[in-house]
Design an enzyme around this catalytic site. Structure first.
Site, PDB file in Angstrom:
ATOM      1  N   ASP A  76      -7.688   0.615 -35.971  1.00 15.68           N
ATOM      2  CA  ASP A  76      -6.432   1.090 -35.968  1.00 15.68           C
ATOM      3  C   ASP A  76      -5.410   1.142 -34.766  1.00 15.68           C
ATOM      4  O   ASP A  76      -4.439   1.699 -34.677  1.00 15.68           O
ATOM      5  CB  ASP A  76      -6.376   2.641 -36.374  1.00 15.68           C
ATOM      6  CG  ASP A  76      -6.890   3.804 -35.501  1.00 15.68           C
ATOM      7  OD1 ASP A  76      -7.049   3.092 -34.353  1.00 15.68           O
ATOM      8  OD2 ASP A  76      -6.964   4.803 -35.896  1.00 15.68           O
TER       9      ASP A  76
ATOM     10  N   LYS B   4     -17.780   1.348 -29.123  1.00 13.85           N
ATOM     11  CA  LYS B   4     -17.517   0.346 -30.141  1.00 13.85           C
ATOM     12  C   LYS B   4     -17.303  -0.950 -29.376  1.00 13.85           C
ATOM     13  O   LYS B   4     -17.587  -2.070 -29.906  1.00 13.85           O
ATOM     14  CB  LYS B   4     -16.164   0.788 -30.584  1.00 13.85           C
ATOM     15  CG  LYS B   4     -16.494   1.678 -31.806  1.00 13.85           C
ATOM     16  CD  LYS B   4     -15.257   2.215 -32.646  1.00 13.85           C
ATOM     17  CE  LYS B   4     -15.498   3.411 -33.633  1.00 13.85           C
ATOM     18  NZ  LYS B   4     -14.354   3.742 -34.527  1.00 13.85           N
TER      19      LYS B   4
ATOM     20  N   ASP C 266     -13.628  -1.323 -38.396  1.00 16.35           N
ATOM     21  CA  ASP C 266     -13.838   0.358 -38.234  1.00 16.35           C
ATOM     22  C   ASP C 266     -13.785   0.871 -39.706  1.00 16.35           C
ATOM     23  O   ASP C 266     -13.002   0.125 -40.316  1.00 16.35           O
ATOM     24  CB  ASP C 266     -12.599   0.855 -37.466  1.00 16.35           C
ATOM     25  CG  ASP C 266     -12.752   2.171 -37.210  1.00 16.35           C
ATOM     26  OD1 ASP C 266     -13.663   2.900 -36.970  1.00 16.35           O
ATOM     27  OD2 ASP C 266     -11.563   2.699 -37.805  1.00 16.35           O
TER      28      ASP C 266
ATOM     29  N   THR D 253     -18.671   2.656 -36.992  1.00 18.10           N
ATOM     30  CA  THR D 253     -18.142   3.783 -37.346  1.00 18.10           C
ATOM     31  C   THR D 253     -18.960   4.885 -36.455  1.00 18.10           C
ATOM     32  O   THR D 253     -19.746   4.728 -35.954  1.00 18.10           O
ATOM     33  CB  THR D 253     -18.051   4.129 -38.823  1.00 18.10           C
ATOM     34  OG1 THR D 253     -17.516   5.524 -39.076  1.00 18.10           O
ATOM     35  CG2 THR D 253     -19.603   4.078 -39.208  1.00 18.10           C
ATOM     36  N   GLY D 254     -17.854   5.975 -36.293  1.00 15.94           N
ATOM     37  CA  GLY D 254     -18.662   6.998 -35.588  1.00 15.94           C
ATOM     38  C   GLY D 254     -19.286   7.966 -36.497  1.00 15.94           C
ATOM     39  O   GLY D 254     -19.760   8.992 -36.168  1.00 15.94           O
TER      40      GLY D 254
END
Length: 730
Positions: free
Chosen positions: A617, A598, A418, A570-571
């Site tokens: 995370d 994801k 991420d 990633t967004g």
């Protein structure tokens, strides 16, 4: 849109809709799935609050570890205290000496006359029986426990060999024809006790890591009360209390600095020896050590909710979990019991037919087979490596929740990171400065003077960059916010404004061509751009973006050298993701991916045949962490009880992923080596003990068989200890 996006939108406006030449800039620099990093310590406790691991609860954890120990091998370690085995060994050794000296059988084998006097023939029986009762009882009890659990293993084999030797020696002593085994019985028990002593000392050394962690907490704290300071037991602290921590003292509970500044040693949590600067607003963890200054801390978590408690829970959970290799070793140990028993029966029948007039020889062969087949080393091969690897990882900030996850890490060929908060810091930072004239430092210092009183992320990034460069920032007076634009202040008599390019458009200010080009390039990379104005002059441009961690570059490079493919998910926009990927040298990028999708990226990689480690995370990455072959939660801080990952990295350093890979590969090598040794010596030893080479004069007595078995145990233990040489530091 995240909260930070909203602030950015409010302050600098929807600049993406405006051409850069007119003063606009892209809004790409904001992460679509920016997550909140300030979780309270209670949020991830997941029902684990009752397992307090404060300093007063060390024994509770020790007992828990002992309870789990039974499952780690073919025998019960629950009551095996190294000190107890040391005492048993030394006293048994003292009792064995006269047994050896006065044994007529041993004297005959060695061709020595030996000391003899009336009644001396009974000395080996007296001392041998004492060794059997005093030193052998632990093996007899262990055998009973195994048989009650219907899990015969190493203790059952030892007990069987000892009982057979004892029964036959008693029979010979009272008149049955043959040679007694008192000296062999004594040496067998004594050597086995020595092996157990060494084994238990090694195993307990790894368990003591939990007690060492608990001892990092102080016994007392200085709590601030209306009348001043009072010393109170740490166990009485509550959330909301304020405590004073003096230089050199340990932080008593997780909390937030409200006054003071100091460097703090957090190596217990992160594995990094370099102290971290702490100032008001920063989080601190229980057990960390304050350096040169005093800190006043607002308590946010106590007892079982602290980061230290979480680390201890994870270490204990990992040490009690079982991997595929462990299960294989357990099955092999159980199988070996039946192999040994079958071999002993076949040996007894064969030699009874070949040497019917030598029952003592037949029994000696049977006892030798039973002794040498003891799966002691096999029972130790995996648990000891697993416990040492768990302990090593914990000291390096690598917390293993599931041993099987660590074991699978060695097989990973794709690491999917991420982006925000993992490869980047999750906050704005200055990427570049383009002055219209003068130097970069001049532009940055003036901008920092304007922004010095603002709490906006852009302002904080500019001020932080000036501090990192060691610039002398002049005082700014008359600070005023420009809603949706920026900020203004008077600096050394100059009216300055730091604002988005929209400010130039609205006031008809001409932006120099070189700054327009810089703004366009920055916008194309998803960066945020602000300009420094003095009246109608533009003094320079500052580009900001989510800062790439320096450690990320090394982590990506080291993974590539290890033959592992690196990808980013990633967004954020493709522009931002592409810029980060180029900075790190990553070719594979999955951008504009919603948190819920994801996991889909992980599944697509797995369907392509890749074994995937997902690094995130642990908050909105939880589905992806759970669906990956290995889930690695990074940057746990005080939120160490993340349930969706098999491995938790206590720090934000992505190099911990490299450490996990190295630890997995090294520990697996040790497991394979130990399994090979623990089973390989039986392949050779059992036939020799059975007497297949008796015609060539090669025979293994029960004592020699016991020595070889114990040597194999010691070799396995020492080989596992070599894992401690592994260096996992970043």
């Amino acid at each position: 849109m995240s909260e930070q996006d909203a602030h950015e939108h409010e302050r600098h406006g929807p600049a993406a809709a405006e051409p850069v030449a007119a003063g606009g800039h892209g809004a790409h620099g904001q992460e679509h799935d920016m997550r909140e990093h300030e979780h309270g310590p209670h949020e991830h406790a997941d029902g684990m609050h009752d397992h307090g691991t404060h300093g007063v609860d060390v024994h509770e954890h020790d007992h828990a570890m002992h309870d789990h120990a039974h499952d780690h091998g073919g025998h019960d370690h629950a009551h095996h205290d190294p000190a107890r085995f040391r005492r048993l060994f030394w006293l048994s050794l003292l009792l064995t000496v006269p047994t050896l000296v006065f044994s007529e059988g041993l004297q005959s084998i060695l061709g020595l006359p030996g000391p003899r006097f009336p009644g001396s023939a009974y000395i080996p029986a007296v001392f041998g029986a004492a060794v059997f009762v005093y030193g052998g009882r632990v093996f007899l009890r262990g055998a009973v426990d195994e048989l009650r659990a219907r899990r015969p293993g190493m203790m059952t084999l030892i007990a069987l060999a000892v009982v057979v030797a004892f029964g036959y020696s008693v029979a010979v002593t009272v008149g049955v024809r043959g040679m007694d085994f008192w000296w062999e019985l004594s040496t067998l028990v004594t050597i086995m006790l020595l092996g157990h002593w060494i084994e238990m000392a090694a195993v307990m050394g790894t368990r003591n890591a939990l007690g060492a962690l608990a001892r990092l907490l102080p016994d007392e704290a200085e709590r601030l009360v209306p009348t001043g300071l009072e010393r109170v037991p740490v166990s009485t602290l509550a959330v909301g209390d304020r405590v004073l921590v003096r230089p050199g003292a340990s932080v008593p509970a997780d909390g937030e600095v409200v006054e003071g500044a100091s460097d703090v040693d957090e190596s217990l949590l992160t594995g990094e020896s370099t102290p971290v600067e702490k100032a008001p607003g920063d989080r601190v963890v229980a057990g960390s050590v304050v350096g040169s200054g005093s800190l006043t801390i607002l308590v946010r978590a106590v007892a079982g909710d602290t980061a230290l408690s979480g680390i201890m829970r994870l270490v204990e959970q990992a040490q009690s979990s079982r991997s595929a290799t462990q299960l294989l070793a357990d099955r092999a140990a159980a199988l070996l019991f039946y192999v040994a028993l079958g071999s002993a029966i076949v040996t007894g029948i064969a030699w009874s037919l070949l040497a019917p007039d030598r029952p003592d020889f037949v029994l000696e062969r049977v006892v030798s087979v039973l002794v040498i087949a003891c799966p002691h080393a096999l029972g130790l091969a995996i648990p000891l490596v697993a416990q040492i690897s768990t302990s090593l990882g914990a000291r390096a900030g690598l917390l293993v929740r599931d041993r099987e996850a660590l074991e699978r890490t060695r097989l990973v060929d794709v690491v999917l990171f991420d982006k925000t908060g993992t490869l980047t810091r999750g906050r704005q930072g200055v990427v570049s400065i383009v002055p219209a004239d003068g130097g970069e430092d001049d532009v940055l210092a003036l901008a920092a003077a304007v922004e010095s009183r603002s709490e906006h992320p852009v302002a904080l990034a500019i001020v932080s960059a000036a501090e990192e460069r060691g610039l002398s920032v002049p005082d700014g007076v008359g600070f005023r916010a420009l809603p949706g634009r920026g900020a203004a202040a008077t600096v050394e008599g100059r009216e300055l404004v730091v604002a988005s390019p929209r400010h130039a458009t609205e006031h008809g200010i001409v932006v120099p061509a070189e700054l327009v080009r810089a703004a366009r390039e920055a916008g194309a990379s998803g960066q945020t751009v602000v300009l420094l104005f003095e009246g109608e002059r533009v003094l320079g441009a500052i580009a900001l973006a989510d800062v790439v961690r320096e450690e990320s570059r090394e982590a990506v490079a080291r993974l590539a050298r290890a033959g592992v493919r690196v990808a980013i998910v990633t967004g954020d926009s493709r522009e931002v993701a592409g810029w980060v990927a180029r900075e790190l040298g990553v070719a594979e990028v999955h951008a504009e991916v919603l948190p819920a999708d994801k996991a889909r990226v992980v599944e697509e990689l797995r369907r392509s045949g890749a074994r995937v480690a997902m690094v995130g995370d642990g908050v909105n990455d939880a589905p992806a962490l759970a669906s990956a072959d290995v889930g690695i939660a990074i940057g746990a801080g005080t939120d160490v009880a993340i349930q969706s990952a098999g491995i938790v990295l206590a720090s934000n350093d992505p190099r911990g992923v490299v450490a996990a890979l190295a630890l997995s590969r090294a520990s697996y090598r040790k497991m394979v080596q130990n399994l090979f040794w623990a089973t390989g010596y039986n392949v050779v030893g059992i036939p020799l003990a059975a007497g297949v080479l008796a015609g060539a004069g090669v025979l293994l007595s029960p004592a020699v068989s016991a020595a070889l078995m114990s040597v194999s145990t010691i070799v396995v233990a020492l080989n596992a200890q070599l894992l401690r040489r592994l260096r996992l530091g970043g």
